[in-house]
Design a protein around this motif. Sequence first.
Motif, short mmCIF file in Angstrom:
data_model
loop_
_atom_site.label_atom_id
_atom_site.label_comp_id
_atom_site.label_asym_id
_atom_site.label_seq_id
_atom_site.Cartn_x
_atom_site.Cartn_y
_atom_site.Cartn_z
N THR A 24 0.82 -1.19 0.00
CA THR A 24 0.00 0.00 0.00
C THR A 24 0.86 1.25 0.00
O THR A 24 0.59 2.21 -0.69
CB THR A 24 -0.93 0.01 1.22
OG1 THR A 24 -1.73 -1.16 1.19
CG2 THR A 24 -1.81 1.23 1.24
N ALA A 28 3.42 1.37 -4.49
CA ALA A 28 2.85 2.45 -5.26
C ALA A 28 3.93 3.22 -5.99
O ALA A 28 3.69 3.79 -7.03
CB ALA A 28 2.10 3.39 -4.33
N TRP A 179 -2.64 -2.19 -8.23
CA TRP A 179 -2.82 -0.78 -8.56
C TRP A 179 -3.30 -0.67 -10.00
O TRP A 179 -2.67 -1.20 -10.91
CB TRP A 179 -1.51 0.00 -8.40
CG TRP A 179 -1.03 0.18 -7.00
CD1 TRP A 179 0.11 -0.34 -6.46
CD2 TRP A 179 -1.65 0.93 -5.95
NE1 TRP A 179 0.23 0.03 -5.15
CE2 TRP A 179 -0.82 0.81 -4.81
CE3 TRP A 179 -2.82 1.69 -5.87
CZ2 TRP A 179 -1.14 1.43 -3.59
CZ3 TRP A 179 -3.13 2.29 -4.66
CH2 TRP A 179 -2.29 2.17 -3.54
N ASN A 187 -4.98 3.85 -7.92
CA ASN A 187 -3.80 3.69 -8.76
C ASN A 187 -2.80 4.78 -8.42
O ASN A 187 -2.86 5.89 -8.94
CB ASN A 187 -4.16 3.76 -10.24
CG ASN A 187 -2.99 3.39 -11.13
OD1 ASN A 187 -1.91 3.01 -10.65
ND2 ASN A 187 -3.18 3.51 -12.44
N TYR A 188 -1.88 4.43 -7.55
CA TYR A 188 -0.91 5.40 -7.05
C TYR A 188 -0.14 6.09 -8.16
O TYR A 188 0.28 7.25 -8.03
CB TYR A 188 0.05 4.68 -6.10
CG TYR A 188 0.86 5.57 -5.21
CD1 TYR A 188 2.11 6.04 -5.60
CD2 TYR A 188 0.38 5.94 -3.97
CE1 TYR A 188 2.86 6.85 -4.78
CE2 TYR A 188 1.12 6.74 -3.13
CZ TYR A 188 2.36 7.20 -3.54
OH TYR A 188 3.09 8.02 -2.70
N GLN A 337 -8.22 -1.69 -9.61
CA GLN A 337 -7.75 -2.31 -8.38
C GLN A 337 -8.76 -3.28 -7.80
O GLN A 337 -9.96 -2.99 -7.73
CB GLN A 337 -7.45 -1.21 -7.35
CG GLN A 337 -6.89 -1.74 -6.03
CD GLN A 337 -6.79 -0.66 -4.99
OE1 GLN A 337 -7.78 -0.19 -4.46
NE2 GLN A 337 -5.55 -0.21 -4.71
#
Length: 344
Positions: A24, A28, A179, A187-188, A337
Motif C-alpha cells: 500500500t 505504489a 494498482w 492507482n498510485y 484495483q
Amino acid sequence: MMKKRNNVNWMHYSKMGLALGALTVVLAACGGNAAQPSPTTVETTTPPATTEQPTTDSDKLTAEDIPTALLDGKYKEVYDQFSDDFKKQISEKDFITSAETSIKQVKTFNEAADMEINDADVRSWVSDSGDLGLNVTMDKQGTILGLQAKALTPAPATDKVTTKNEYAFPFKGDWFVFWGGNNALINYHYEYESQRYAYDFIQRKDGHSYSGDPLKNESYYAFGQPLYAPADGKVVSVLSNIADNEPVGKMNPEVPAGNEVVIAHANGEYSVIGHMKKGSALVKVGDMVKTGDQLGLVGNSGNSSEAHLHYQVSDGADLFKSKAIQIKWKDGSEPVQGETVTAK
C-alpha cells in the motif's frame, strides 16, 4: 474548477507484512523517481479515559459502513475500532477534528474499488464531487489498520485517450490488479504523468500473494512467472543484471524500474515491462518480437517491495521522460484495483 483539498492521512501503520502494508505504501512508487508524498504529521495525545462498555463484534462497523458512519458524524465509533498502534499515532480528539474538516462538504461517497488481500479488507470510495477519496483497511476481526482521506485531481483530457494499438496481457493465467484505475486512490501511479495509466499486477491464491516465509522472493506466487510480449514490436531496451530485492521489503530506488524490457510498437507506442527477475531476459536490443513471445520472468528488482509486474504503455522509450497512455486491452476490459484478469 474543483477546489484542491489537503490529504489527511490518519496513518497507515499496519503489520500485515509486505503482504499489504508495504504494498500500500511502497509498491505504489514502483518504477518511479518522483518525490512521493509523505503522511501528514499529527501530534498525538492520550485519549481521555472512558467508562463505556467495550464494543462487541455485533456492534462493530464493517468496512463498507465507514463512509456512512463518517458522514453521520459517528467519529468516536470509527475511532474505537482503530488498532492500538493506530491510536498511538493520533488521538481521538485530533482524529475527530481532522475528519470533520476534511469531509464537511461531502454529501456521499461512491465505491471506487475493493479488495481482499493477505487477511485484510481494503475499500476505497470517491466523493460526489470527485475531488476527495476515502480509503480504509481492516483486518478480519474488524480492526481498522488504516484510514485515509486523499485529495484527488482528475485528468479528464488524458483519461479520454487510449492507445491506438490493442494489447494482450503480458502474462498467462489469473493475475490480480493491485494498482490500476483512473484516480490516485486506486492507482498510485496516477499522480505522475509519466506513469498515470500504469498497472501493478500480482498473483493471488486463496486471498494471499504468498505462502511461507514472507521475506523470501520464492514465497510469492508471482516470482519467476513468465512474461510475454503484449504486441508485435522491436526491443529497444533491456536491463537484466539488477539483483532481486531480498529480504523482501528491501528496495533499490537507484534503479527504480529494476530489470526491464522496453518494446517499440506501431504508432509510436512503447511497452515498459518492469521489475523482472535478474538474468531472466530472453531478448536483446534489436530483436523483433511477436505477441506472445516470452520475454523473461517476473521478479522483485528495483524500487519494488514484493514480486510483481509493473506494466504500462508510453509515448516514448524512456519511462521517466515519456507520458503514459491508457491501454486498450484486446479483450475490451478496463481492469481496476481489486479485480482479477485472466489471460490465455
